[in-house]
Enzyme design. Structure first.
Site, PDB file in Angstrom:
ATOM      1  N   ALA A   8       0.863  -1.182   0.000  1.00 32.47           N
ATOM      2  CA  ALA A   8       0.000   0.000   0.000  1.00 32.47           C
ATOM      3  C   ALA A   8       0.899   1.231   0.000  1.00 32.47           C
ATOM      4  CB  ALA A   8      -0.898   0.009   1.232  1.00 32.47           C
ATOM      5  N   CYS A   9       0.391   2.306  -0.562  1.00 31.08           N
ATOM      6  CA  CYS A   9       1.124   3.572  -0.541  1.00 31.08           C
ATOM      7  C   CYS A   9       0.121   4.696  -0.301  1.00 31.08           C
ATOM      8  CB  CYS A   9       1.910   3.777  -1.840  1.00 31.08           C
ATOM      9  SG  CYS A   9       0.900   4.084  -3.297  1.00 31.08           S
TER      10      CYS A   9
END
Length: 103
Positions: A8-9
């Site tokens: 995830a970012c």
């Protein structure tokens, strides 16, 4: 080595998917089994199966942003890595991890 991972970012777009792909390619090249769940802008994709989590040797989580449902990994060996590091250094990261685990 059997790897479960969640990428995830902050924006939930490019780095989420680029880090997932880099990790999967490096794992395949080194002969490891790897399933990656992405938590991107469109939500959770490829959700990790609870049995796979139970059976895996290690969980790799990106730490650029909070991971949803992280409590699923309680009691597992967890390695936290930035998404950018997974994109650029997945192979060396897995090599060092395998050495530590004796795989």
């Amino acid at each position: 080595m059997k790897i479960a991972a969640v990428t995830a970012c902050p924006s939930g777009v490019a780095h989420t998917y680029m880090s997932a792909e880099a990790l999967q390619v490096a794992a395949k090249d080194q002969g490891y089994e790897c399933h990656v769940e992405t938590q991107g802008q469109i939500g959770i994709e490829n959700r990790l199966d609870p049995q796979y989590i139970k059976d895996c040797d290690v969980v790799i989580l990106t730490n650029d942003i909070g991971i949803k449902d992280e409590d699923r990994f309680k009691g597992k060996l967890v390695l936290r890595v930035k998404a950018g590091a997974l994109i650029k250094q997945s192979s060396p990261i897995l090599h060092k991890l395998a050495e530590k685990l004796g795989c």
